[in-house]
Design an enzyme around this catalytic site. Structure first.
Site, PDB file in Angstrom:
ATOM      1  N   GLU A 223       0.804  -1.222   0.000  1.00 25.45           N
ATOM      2  CA  GLU A 223       0.000   0.000   0.000  1.00 25.45           C
ATOM      3  C   GLU A 223       0.839   1.274   0.000  1.00 25.45           C
ATOM      4  OE1 GLU A 223      -2.906  -0.013   3.111  1.00 25.45           O
ATOM      5  OE2 GLU A 223      -3.957  -1.754   2.327  1.00 25.45           O
ATOM      6  N   GLU A 404      -5.595  -8.546   1.066  1.00 24.60           N
ATOM      7  CA  GLU A 404      -6.221  -8.104   2.312  1.00 24.60           C
ATOM      8  C   GLU A 404      -7.695  -7.846   2.068  1.00 24.60           C
ATOM      9  OE1 GLU A 404      -4.424  -4.902   4.524  1.00 24.60           O
ATOM     10  OE2 GLU A 404      -2.397  -5.590   4.081  1.00 24.60           O
TER      11      GLU A 404
HETATM   12  C1  FCB Z   1      -4.265  -2.038   5.632  1.00 22.80           C
HETATM   13  C2  FCB Z   1      -2.874  -2.395   6.098  1.00 22.80           C
HETATM   14  C3  FCB Z   1      -2.844  -3.460   7.161  1.00 22.80           C
HETATM   15  C4  FCB Z   1      -3.959  -3.254   8.165  1.00 22.80           C
HETATM   16  C5  FCB Z   1      -5.282  -3.143   7.466  1.00 22.80           C
HETATM   17  C6  FCB Z   1      -6.463  -3.013   8.404  1.00 22.80           C
HETATM   18  O1  FCB Z   1      -4.279  -0.731   5.169  1.00 22.80           O
HETATM   19  O2  FCB Z   1      -2.100  -2.841   5.012  1.00 22.80           O
HETATM   20  O3  FCB Z   1      -1.589  -3.453   7.771  1.00 22.80           O
HETATM   21  O4  FCB Z   1      -3.695  -2.152   8.945  1.00 22.80           O
HETATM   22  O5  FCB Z   1      -5.254  -2.026   6.635  1.00 22.80           O
END
Ligand code: FCB
Length: 497
Positions: A223, A404
């Site tokens: 990210e 994620e």
């Molecule tokens: C993302 C991050 C991860 C975690 C999630 C909830 O932005 O990559 O580390 O904090 O959010």
């Protein structure tokens, strides 16, 4: 006034009005959801709220054979052992130890103590039936000062972890950078310094050398947008800056670092696959006015195309460059050949999806759907379908992995030893159903990783939010499988939701 400047002012105003400072926060001037109706390109409100399974939604959706069911973590959020085995300090050590930065003054010093309990955690992963585990490597464990020879004890930890995964039939997916920049490199200018991108390439080469034969999939930078926005625009993540001009120079250097790491893997002759990990936010106009459509387009440029276009098409979006202006540090910082490096061919694109963004005619944002405990996260499963299909449509059939997806829930360890996180089950089921729909429509999605395997240090929120499939009882470090973990084990066993 440029959109960037205007948005920044709006966001700062929004931040000063709330104590909530989430990871991945994308929402600035959030207005109320209540009055919103008939959003262009979006669904109506009735089906937005998470619901209990119904007969039709409970119908089995079969995933492709060998689908990579996984879960994700990152080093600083789970490892602890902050001062052990030669680990250096990272910007997150500094930031979390700065009074007032983290909720309740929490730090990652101990976190989920994974550094010591990794074998138990590996056994839990095997018990769940995971096929893929996405973790990150701590740069300051490998190079305590961000440069120079590898710290063997750091390498050895990740060797043990990776070997333990293979022994249990779980495929390792390693992220090279999940925000824990060595503090010495921050002191030398951090990501504002072009040289740090080259330091990152050296670090990547060191890691490939040590682990390249046993990690099949590498992700470069987690990210970049969150570093840009939370670290340099709003300042509620390390290094805590509020400087829009610096922020987008940082974006360029993070992208450059990504490309250089891809090249380092190829130079090493590595057989592993590699790609970037982007948090993508589908952007929708908040109403059907031309002004909202136009504002949404630029918003999408900053949220998505800035990263996707440069990495996958070899160009920055013209509208974003024009909005930043020719005198911006980013535009002045782009050198001949940079975009060729940034767009070095990759093997996989990692997509992280949490929330949509609704953009108003004046370039602000509004809330449309119910949020989770993370106030920045609107629960909108169709956004998963929209972002996956959009990436395939606009960037071609590059293999995708969701690295994620998840939400925080108010989990409580009951006296009988159970944790009933039914909200997480519903959320994951709905998002997996949307991902399945994308696969059915031709999206080459290989795997899906729940964020997160374990409850962990959620950056500015400290330990206040629980995102794990597995509950951590922090005083004892006892691990307890939540209801969602039991559910996910069944999903994996069935290869279906
Ligand atoms: C993302 C991050 C991860 C975690 C999630 C909830 O932005 O990559 O580390 O904090 O959010």
């Amino acid at each position: 006034m440029s959109m960037l400047t205007r948005r920044h002012l709006l966001r700062r105003a929004a931040l000063s009005a709330t104590a909530v400072t989430p990871a991945g926060a994308a929402l600035g001037a959030v207005t109320t959801a209540a009055g919103a109706t008939a959003l262009a390109g979006c669904q109506t409100g009735e089906d937005a709220a998470p619901t209990e399974p119904t007969a039709s939604s409970a119908a089995r959706l079969q995933f492709p054979v060998n689908f990579g069911w996984g879960a994700a973590t990152s080093a600083y959020q789970i490892e602890g052992a902050a001062k052990e085995d030669g680990r250096g300090e990272s910007v997150w050590d500094t930031f979390s130890h700065t009074p007032g930065r983290i909720r309740n003054g929490d730090t990652g010093d101990v976190a989920a103590d994974h550094y010591h309990r990794y074998a138990e955690d590996l056994d839990l992963m095997r018990d769940l039936g995971l096929r893929s585990y996405r973790f990150s490597i701590s740069w300051p464990r490998i190079q305590p000062d961000g440069t120079g020879a590898a710290n063997q004890r750091g390498i050895d930890f990740y060797r043990r972890l990776v070997d333990g995964l293979h022994e249990r039939g779980i495929s390792p997916m390693a992220t090279l950078f999940h925000w824990d920049l060595p503090q010495t490199l921050q002191d030398a200018g951090g990501w504002e310094s072009r040289d740090v991108a080259y330091r990152f390439a050296d670090y990547a080469a060191t890691v490939f050398e040590a682990l390249g034969d046993r990690v099949p999939v590498w992700l470069t930078i987690n990210e970049p947008k969150t570093v840009v926005q939370n670290g340099y625009l709003y300042g509620h993540h390390a290094p805590g800056r509020q400087d829009p001009d610096a922020a987008y120079l940082v974006a360029h250097h993070l992208q450059l670092a990504h490309g250089l790491a891809v090249q380092a893997l190829r130079a090493d002759g590595g057989t592993g696959r590699i790609g970037p990990a982007f948090n993508l936010h589908p952007c929708y106009p908040a109403d059907d006015s031309p002004a909202a459509a136009e504002a949404t387009r630029l918003y999408d440029g900053y949220e998505n195309r800035l990263y996707l276009d440069s990495a996958l098409k070899g160009s920055y979006p013209e509208d974003v460059l024009a909005d930043l202006g020719p005198t911006s540090r980013m535009v002045r910082g782009i050198r001949d050949g940079d975009l060729e490096i940034i767009s070095s061919p990759v093997d996989v694109l990692a997509v992280q999806y949490y929330t949509p963004i609704y953009v108003t005619a004046n370039g602000g944002t509004m809330r449309r759907w119910p949020t989770s405990e993370a106030s920045w996260q609107q629960i909108y499963p169709d956004g998963m379908y929209d972002i996956l299909t959009r990436v395939t449509r606009d960037y071609g059939p590059i293999p995708l992995t969701v690295t994620e997806n998840g939400l925080p829930t108010p989990d409580v360890l009951a006296a009988d030893g159970t944790v009933e996180d039914t909200g997480r089950v519903t959320f994951l089921r709905d998002h997996l159903a949307a991902a399945h729909r994308a696969v059915t429509d031709g999206v080459p999605l290989e795997s899906f990783h729940v964020w997160s395997l374990l409850d962990n240090f959620e950056w500015a929120e400290g330990y206040d939010q629980r995102w794990g499939l597995i509950y951590i009882d922090y005083p004892t470090q006892r691990r307890v499988l939540k209801r969602s973990a039991h559910w996910y084990r069944q999903v994996i066993a069935d290869n279906a939701v």
